[in-house]
Design an enzyme around this catalytic site. Structure first.
Site, PDB file in Angstrom:
ATOM      1  CG  HIS A 153      -1.929   1.279   1.259  1.00 46.70           C
ATOM      2  ND1 HIS A 153      -3.072   0.924   1.154  1.00 46.70           N
ATOM      3  CD2 HIS A 153      -1.709   2.547   1.600  1.00 46.70           C
ATOM      4  CE1 HIS A 153      -3.752   2.273   1.282  1.00 46.70           C
ATOM      5  NE2 HIS A 153      -2.842   3.304   1.849  1.00 46.70           N
ATOM      6  CD  GLU A 154       1.358   3.621   3.624  1.00 45.90           C
ATOM      7  OE1 GLU A 154       1.776   4.586   3.073  1.00 45.90           O
ATOM      8  OE2 GLU A 154       0.255   3.478   4.193  1.00 45.90           O
ATOM      9  CG  HIS A 177       0.088   6.001  -0.712  1.00 42.54           C
ATOM     10  ND1 HIS A 177      -0.930   6.894  -1.400  1.00 42.54           N
ATOM     11  CD2 HIS A 177      -0.468   5.517   0.403  1.00 42.54           C
ATOM     12  CE1 HIS A 177      -1.943   6.430  -0.784  1.00 42.54           C
ATOM     13  NE2 HIS A 177      -1.887   5.865   0.422  1.00 42.54           N
ATOM     14  CG  HIS A 234       0.408   8.893  -7.023  1.00 39.25           C
ATOM     15  ND1 HIS A 234      -0.652   9.229  -6.331  1.00 39.25           N
ATOM     16  CD2 HIS A 234       0.087   9.406  -8.222  1.00 39.25           C
ATOM     17  CE1 HIS A 234      -1.643   9.743  -6.997  1.00 39.25           C
ATOM     18  NE2 HIS A 234      -1.007   9.965  -8.233  1.00 39.25           N
TER      19      HIS A 234
END
Ligand SMILES: [Zn+2]
Length: 676
Positions: A468-469, A472, A475
């Site tokens: 998940h991290e 990010h 991104h």
């Protein structure tokens, strides 16, 4: 004073010189940088040239670079490696920064220049990215009250201040009721069913309070396992009633009046700014940008998940009766029998999986996955200064060989680190005078440490958290924008979790797991049967859980789509808003709104739907990946080009459609959650 925060950063890639920074450096550095940022503002607002996009909007986006550098070091360290002194400095600096940002928003000369540019936006020949930046800046000023006449402005300020005080009070009341309750058990038979770790924690809690036996509380690490495992029904009932009646006792901590007051003031505030209701005001820059879109979304998902929720409900009820439960199961029986049913169906827990999830293997697998999908190469560089010896650093390069970003990862818990996991940055990406500034990205986590005998072995949820991290982080790493306020993760709140949740999907894919998940001692690849159990147990009771979350979403929207002030009874209002998602009868004395901190204390007002919205997006996006094979380079390139590189340079729905070829539908989400 020779202040390393203010000097040029003479480090590899101009990274923060952590080895030179001391706590005493922050306050003077912030003061000095606010002064120079103030000068920059003055230059913009007093520019004798007529206002245009470049000399006003773009210029505004470029101010305060040094202030940004200094405060990101401060705030990041205050979360990842803090101490009493640093906390004090942060507390002192926060109001100074708020004042500075209010001074900007309420600067009338500056706002009139912004308005001039905004008024002539259609004839100014702006590209999409510039239009987005203009709208974002203009909206910030408008929602800050900049466009109002004097009388309205003063009422606006009154309401804003009152609302921020009410929210703080709301949270204080919930917290003090949470802390006020303790359940002290002294007879060992009362502990039936509770896991050893939970009992141990309760015994320590009792000791620390000078009590005999065991103390259970309403804090999550105590409350959640108690409701799941305690065999004592009366005790579960007592805990449940205490939890759901927080800030609803009719005493000094009661939030009923605050709830209606906050809702009514939010309505008034949005009316002053010219909106029909608070939701309309909040949703303006979201992907779901109207109340109708949000309500339609919630309704659609509700209709689709209700039958599965009903099935889940019946199955748990049947299981309860088969296992000796007398009478109708109540709310305080739900978690208990659900957990038992889950265990009987899937027989899987973390202890079985952990030996396959060694941190070193996962780190390599995740970096390789980024290479595989997007051609990013990571090269470790231990010359980059770090704030703690455990922090690891990499240089990231694109498939064209160009430098993309620095990545820091800080894995393990320490006393000075906040709980949880997050992605952050020390510098954001932008293009300035034709020169591209690349970002410094950081992941901070609290993963299981290695022990003397074992390497770091992660739970399944730690594996998905890392993915998940890292989503990010991608991104942030891959972004290619012109303006800092639009680059990387600076996107709408209901869009920002797409890249992160998208990555979590890989944790359920055999094709990826079998590449790296090998038993740390035997080297055996994770068995198919275990992967299958992971997949199946992921959908357990998803219908019921989805329906429950939608109930909270409906409640949030009901409070924030008011068009007339309410004096209503909070309980009746709530019951009506959530009626269609209820399976259990109402429990006298319990209330959700009065302790719904997300929407009355924190920043999720009219945004709770966003949790489910992001899940629908990531499921829809991942399904597209699966159609061509999860490592397909064309799909990956499109996801990169249309979403990961684009930041907030276009409306999120446009970005998504460019990637997917159409708007998202809920089908993939329903399929993945087993709701079909
Ligand atoms: Zn996230």
């Amino acid at each position: 004073m020779n202040n390393p925060l203010l000097n040029k950063w003479n480090t590899p890639f101009e990274t923060p010189p952590f080895h030179l920074i001391k706590t005493v450096h922050y306050s003077p550095a912030v003061e000095e940088s606010i002064k120079s940022a103030g000068e920059e503002i003055k230059t913009i607002s007093e520019n004798p040239e007529p206002a245009d996009f470049e000399n006003t909007i773009a210029a505004l986006d470029r101010i305060g670079e040094r202030l940004g550098n200094v405060t990101s070091v401060l705030f990041n360290l205050n979360s990842a490696e803090t101490n009493k002194d640093l906390q004090e400095v942060t507390r002192d600096i926060s109001p100074v920064l708020t004042r500075f940002s209010n001074d900007i928003t309420l600067n009338e000369t500056l706002f009139s220049r912004i308005k001039t540019v905004h008024d002539s936006r259609d004839s100014a020949g702006l590209n999409t990215e510039q239009k987005m930046l203009l709208e974002k800046k203009y909206r910030n000023f408008i929602l800050g009250g900049a466009g109002l006449g004097e009388e309205k402005k003063s009422r606006f300020r009154e309401i804003s201040e009152e609302l921020s005080q009410l929210s703080v009070k709301f949270e204080e009341n919930v917290l003090s009721d949470t802390n006020a309750f303790e359940f002290n058990l002294t007879d060992e038979t009362d502990l039936a069913g509770l896991p050893e770790g939970v009992v141990e924690m309760a015994s320590m809690e009792a000791k620390s309070r000078g009590k005999k036996g065991w103390v259970f509380t309403l804090h999550f690490p105590s409350y959640v396992p108690f409701m799941k495992y305690s065999e004592k029904r009366e005790h579960r009932k007592k805990m449940f009633k205490a939890y759901t009646s927080r800030a609803f006792h009719g005493d000094g901590n009661d939030n009923k009046k605050l709830v209606t007051k906050i809702a009514n003031l939010r309505l008034e505030l949005s009316n002053i700014l010219g909106f029909n209701n608070f939701s309309e005001m909040i949703l303006g820059d979201r992907m779901a940008d109207t109340t109708t879109k949000v309500l339609t979304f919630l309704d659609e998902l509700h209709c689709a998940s209700k039958p599965a929720a009903q099935r889940d409900f019946e199955a748990v009820k049947k299981f309860a009766v088969e296992n000796g439960h007398k009478g109708k199961p109540e709310r305080w029986d739900w978690d208990f029998y659900s957990e038992k049913l889950r265990k009987s169906r899937y027989d899987i827990d973390d202890e079985v999986l952990k030996p396959y999830f060694r941190l070193e293997n996962l780190e390599k697998a995740i970096l390789d996955l980024a290479t595989n999908l997007y051609g990013i190469r990571f090269i470790a560089n231990n010359q980059i200064p770090v704030y703690h010896s455990e922090v690891k650093t990499w240089e990231a390069f694109g498939d064209d060989g160009l430098f993309l970003a620095i990545l820091y990862i800080d894995y393990f818990p320490r006393p000075g680190k906040n709980g949880g996991a997050w992605m952050t940055s020390y510098r954001e990406q932008k293009t300035e005078a034709g020169k591209e500034i690349r970002p410094l990205i950081s992941i901070v986590a609290n993963f299981t440490r290695p022990t003397e005998t074992k390497p770091s072995l992660l739970s399944f949820s730690e594996v998905t958290t890392f993915l998940h991290e890292f989503g990010h982080a991608l991104h942030g790493i891959l972004t290619r924008c012109n303006y800092e306020s639009l680059s990387g993760t600076n996107v709408a709140r209901d869009f920002v979790e797409l890249p992160s949740q998208f990555m979590e999907n890989f944790a359920y894919e055999k094709e990826w797991l079998s590449q790296w998940a090998v038993h740390y001692r035997t080297g055996e690849i994770i068995p198919d049967e275990l992967i299958e159990k992971i997949r199946l147990s992921a959908t357990f009771n998803e219908g019921y859980a989805c329906n429950r979350q939608l109930g909270f979403g409906f409640l949030d929207m009901a409070w924030h789509t008011l068009t007339r002030p309410v004096s209503d009874n909070v309980s009746e209002f709530e019951a009506e808003a959530m009626a269609k998602t209820e399976f259990f009868p109402h429990v006298e004395g319990s209330n959700i709104s009065c302790s719904f901190g997300h929407i009355f204390g924190g920043g999720y007002a009219s945004g709770y739907y966003g949790y489910k919205w992001a899940e629908v997006l990531d499921a829809d996006a991942f399904k597209y990946f699966k159609e061509a094979g999860i490592f397909n380079s064309e799909t990956a390139a499109s996801f990169r080009k249309n979403i990961l590189e684009k930041g907030g340079t276009d409306k999120p729905m446009n970005l998504y459609k460019s990637f997917r070829g159409r708007e998202p539908t809920i089908d993939a989400f329903l399929e993945r959650s087993g709701l079909k």
